[in-house]
Design an enzyme around this catalytic site. Structure first.
Site, PDB file in Angstrom:
ATOM      1  N   ASN A   1      40.031 143.761   3.180  1.00  0.00           N
ATOM      2  CA  ASN A   1      41.048 143.889   2.144  1.00  0.00           C
ATOM      3  C   ASN A   1      42.366 143.398   2.736  1.00  0.00           C
ATOM      4  O   ASN A   1      42.793 143.838   3.796  1.00  0.00           O
ATOM      5  CB  ASN A   1      41.165 145.352   1.699  1.00  0.00           C
ATOM      6  CG  ASN A   1      42.152 145.517   0.555  1.00  0.00           C
ATOM      7  OD1 ASN A   1      43.366 145.454   0.764  1.00  0.00           O
ATOM      8  ND2 ASN A   1      41.642 145.731  -0.643  1.00  0.00           N
TER       9      ASN A   1
ATOM     10  N   CYS B   1      48.418 147.385  -4.866  1.00  0.00           N
ATOM     11  CA  CYS B   1      48.692 148.672  -4.235  1.00  0.00           C
ATOM     12  C   CYS B   1      49.847 149.356  -4.954  1.00  0.00           C
ATOM     13  O   CYS B   1      50.934 148.803  -5.061  1.00  0.00           O
ATOM     14  CB  CYS B   1      49.044 148.527  -2.756  1.00  0.00           C
ATOM     15  SG  CYS B   1      49.391 150.145  -2.023  1.00  0.00           S
TER      16      CYS B   1
ATOM     17  N   LYS C   1      41.549 142.053  -6.511  1.00  0.00           N
ATOM     18  CA  LYS C   1      41.508 143.475  -6.880  1.00  0.00           C
ATOM     19  C   LYS C   1      42.689 143.788  -7.781  1.00  0.00           C
ATOM     20  O   LYS C   1      43.845 143.666  -7.380  1.00  0.00           O
ATOM     21  CB  LYS C   1      41.545 144.366  -5.636  1.00  0.00           C
ATOM     22  CG  LYS C   1      41.404 145.858  -5.977  1.00  0.00           C
ATOM     23  CD  LYS C   1      41.204 146.711  -4.739  1.00  0.00           C
ATOM     24  CE  LYS C   1      40.940 148.170  -5.086  1.00  0.00           C
ATOM     25  NZ  LYS C   1      40.725 149.001  -3.889  1.00  0.00           N
TER      26      LYS C   1
ATOM     27  N   ASN D   1      42.002 149.414  -9.254  1.00  0.00           N
ATOM     28  CA  ASN D   1      42.703 150.124  -8.208  1.00  0.00           C
ATOM     29  C   ASN D   1      43.157 151.451  -8.828  1.00  0.00           C
ATOM     30  O   ASN D   1      42.869 151.734  -9.983  1.00  0.00           O
ATOM     31  CB  ASN D   1      43.897 149.287  -7.733  1.00  0.00           C
ATOM     32  CG  ASN D   1      44.311 149.636  -6.302  1.00  0.00           C
ATOM     33  OD1 ASN D   1      44.215 150.792  -5.889  1.00  0.00           O
ATOM     34  ND2 ASN D   1      44.779 148.657  -5.565  1.00  0.00           N
ATOM     35  N   THR D   2      43.900 152.260  -8.080  1.00  0.00           N
ATOM     36  CA  THR D   2      44.265 153.584  -8.600  1.00  0.00           C
ATOM     37  C   THR D   2      45.242 153.497  -9.779  1.00  0.00           C
ATOM     38  O   THR D   2      46.027 152.560  -9.885  1.00  0.00           O
ATOM     39  CB  THR D   2      44.933 154.418  -7.492  1.00  0.00           C
ATOM     40  OG1 THR D   2      45.972 153.642  -6.905  1.00  0.00           O
ATOM     41  CG2 THR D   2      43.930 154.823  -6.429  1.00  0.00           C
TER      42      THR D   2
ATOM     43  N   GLY E   1      39.461 159.276  -8.372  1.00  0.00           N
ATOM     44  CA  GLY E   1      38.466 160.347  -8.484  1.00  0.00           C
ATOM     45  C   GLY E   1      37.815 160.349  -9.852  1.00  0.00           C
ATOM     46  O   GLY E   1      38.171 159.564 -10.740  1.00  0.00           O
TER      47      GLY E   1
ATOM     48  N   GLY F   1      36.175 153.092  -9.955  1.00  0.00           N
ATOM     49  CA  GLY F   1      36.980 154.083 -10.669  1.00  0.00           C
ATOM     50  C   GLY F   1      36.222 155.366 -10.903  1.00  0.00           C
ATOM     51  O   GLY F   1      35.540 155.511 -11.918  1.00  0.00           O
TER      52      GLY F   1
ATOM     53  N   GLY G   1      34.686 155.249  -3.841  1.00  0.00           N
ATOM     54  CA  GLY G   1      35.898 155.481  -3.052  1.00  0.00           C
ATOM     55  C   GLY G   1      36.074 156.941  -2.732  1.00  0.00           C
ATOM     56  O   GLY G   1      35.433 157.470  -1.814  1.00  0.00           O
TER      57      GLY G   1
END
Lengths: 252, 304
Positions: free
Chosen positions: B99, B129, B164, B191-192, B216, B242, B264
């Site tokens: 990454n 990010c 990503k 991504n988050t 989560g 995800g 993750g």
């Protein structure tokens, strides 16, 4: 490091908030050193989502005991676990208290910090029986002095303090430390506030702190449990700690 | 023949399960308690040109069925990364993807040029990010910028390029299309999500920044929707991410259109999740008489 399914053998309430849980260890206890921790999953439900890190209170052949305070969702579930229930454990994790040649050992424990200190004292008594151990133990109130007779057996001297004055000296344990002898080492485990005060004291002895931080992975991949070092870099509680030389740590 | 095998171009993944960046370190941390080849690939922590210490503390807070992180791309920097892991990746039990993160196109190019000789199959470009102002997020907002960045990287490598993407912008499908047009090999998302947690006693954030990246099981339905949308937009493979926490979650993403999936946050809880997902998918395929994973991918039938 191993991952095991462990059976609860007992889960006792020792005071209003403190509980002692004992479970089968699948021989993990053979590799455990004082300071090491276990990463425990207390429920198969996705909420709470993460494991919880716990230091070791005691080991015996085939079993491990953990002392915990009921503070949130995870420990709330934990206190209701019964004999025969299963938990999922990863361990041993983390480093351990370094044992040197010092004759005099001063252990300073605040709150549930007494857990890893208990295992440490037992370990020293067993492996280095000539060392003199002084325990300085502070809590909020008298009820948190659990298993006192046992501590009296394994320590050579104990200084107590409670914040409310209900037992021993009234105030913080950091105000009632003895005059340290030469050829000594200090081990401390407790809340950040206590460690911070200790770090500021002009103590010219090797001093090691076991720190507590929120953790996700426990193995050094998530980088969540960072602790700040004196040179403004970070180290990680799970892999570099939880025991750090007090000189290294920065408190702001 | 391994029923779980899936190909992207000429690269074979022995399992559709990949370890997500930031949740698997550099691949060795968990090796005592799992088989690395249960993963089709592992993706390293994001690498930047220089060492990054990471964000102020605290960096993680648990929330119902998930967590918010504010790690801030803490990593040793590309040179130290090469020194520490270059030889290890020469013999590694599964595919390694690096990454890559940066402030600008030059950072991405410099890093990839430096690591191009390593035994890694490709790069996941961290265009998303949420925790650093300079973590590629700015680069990733405009499809034109994404196109130019990936096109430039395409010119310097034949290895796998994965873009990503963030779920926090409203133009994810456009960013995916720009990535595809620029020659990207696959899209990984999501991504988050941006998330917050406030201590009501003090009024302060419960993490070291005002907000962080939320991950989560709690985010799974939103991530699944976005994977579905993007898979309807581009033809290149999607790597679904995800909140995937079980074999059944993984299959949902495959049905929605993902060719591979990443696990993750669940790794923190259950390091052996890849093995469990593989077993679940194999049983599912047996039960449904499916011989090829491709026969699951993108088979969503809509509502009855």
């Amino acid at each position: 490091m191993r991952r095991i399914k462990s059976q609860i053998l007992s889960n006792k309430r020792l005071s209003k908030e403190l509980h002692l849980i004992t479970f089968t260890s699948e021989k993990i206890e053979e590799d455990l050193l004082p300071g090491n921790f276990l990463h425990i999953l207390v429920s198969s439900s996705l909420d709470p989502f993460l494991r919880r890190p716990f230091s070791i209170f005691d080991i015996s052949e085939g079993t491990i005991s953990v002392l915990y305070r009921v503070i949130g969702k995870g420990t709330g579930i934990m206190k209701d676990l019964c004999k025969g229930d299963e938990i999922d454990i990863i361990g041993p994790l983390g480093n351990s208290y370094p044992i040197d040649n010092s004759n005099n050992i001063y252990c300073i424990a605040g709150g549930t910090g007494i857990a890893s200190i208990h295992f440490l004292i037992e370990y020293i008594k067993q492996n280095h029986p000539t060392k003199q151990i002084t325990l300085c133990w502070g809590t909020k109130t008298i009820h948190e002095f659990i298993l006192m007779n046992e501590f009296r057996l394994i320590s050579d001297k104990i200084i107590f303090s409670t914040e409310d004055g209900s037992y021993g000296n009234e105030g913080l344990i950091t105000d009632f430390l003895p005059i340290f002898k030469d050829n000594s080492v200090i081990y401390a485990c407790g809340p950040d506030g206590m460690l911070h005060i200790l770090k500021k004291k002009p103590i010219d002895l090797p001093m090691f702190f076991s720190v507590e931080k929120r953790m996700a992975c426990g193995v050094g991949v998530c980088l969540g449990c960072a602790v700040k070092m004196n040179n403004d870099t970070y180290k990680y509680t799970c892999i570099d700690g939880p025991v750090f030389n007090a000189n290294e740590l920065k408190y702001e | 023949m391994n029923k779980l095998a899936i190909k992207i171009g000429n690269l074979t993944f022995n399992s559709p399960v990949i370890a997500a960046s930031g949740t698997f370190g550099f691949g060795l941390e968990y090796k005592e308690i799992l088989n690395l080849n249960d993963f089709g690939a592992i993706i390293t922590k994001g690498i930047t040109t220089k060492r990054r210490e990471g964000n102020p503390l605290p960096r993680i807070i648990e929330t119902p069925c998930g967590l918010i992180n504010s790690i801030g791309l803490a990593n040793p920097g590309v040179e130290e990364f090469i020194k520490q892991y270059g030889d290890i990746y020469k013999i590694f039990p599964t595919n390694v993807i690096v990454n890559v993160a940066g402030d600008n196109a030059n950072d991405f190019i410099n890093i990839i040029k430096r690591i191009e000789h390593l035994n890694v199959i490709g790069y996941e470009l961290n265009l998303s990010c949420p925790n650093v102002s300079d973590g590629g997020m700015i680069l990733s907002e405009d499809p034109n910028d994404v196109y130019i960045l990936i096109k430039t990287i395409r010119n310097i490598t034949n290895k796998l390029i994965i873009s990503k993407l963030t779920p926090n912008l409203c133009n994810t499908t456009e960013l995916a299309r720009a990535s595809e047009e620029a020659g990207c090999d696959a899209i990984s998302l999501v991504n988050t999500y941006l998330g917050m947690s406030i201590d009501i006693e003090t009024g302060y954030s419960r993490i070291g920044k005002d907000y962080g990246g939320y991950s989560g099981p709690a985010i799974k339905p939103m991530a699944l929707k976005l994977v579905y949308d993007v898979s309807n937009t581009v033809d290149i493979p999607i790597i679904g991410i995800g909140g995937i926490s079980s074999g059944s979650d993984a299959i949902e993403f495959l049905i929605a259109g993902a060719s591979l999936i990443q696990v993750g946050s669940i790794i923190f809880r259950n390091p052996q999740i890849a093995f469990e997902i593989n077993t679940f998918i194999e049983n599912y395929m047996d039960r449904k008489s499916i011989n090829n994973l491709n026969d699951i991918i993108g088979t969503f039938k809509g509502s009855i």
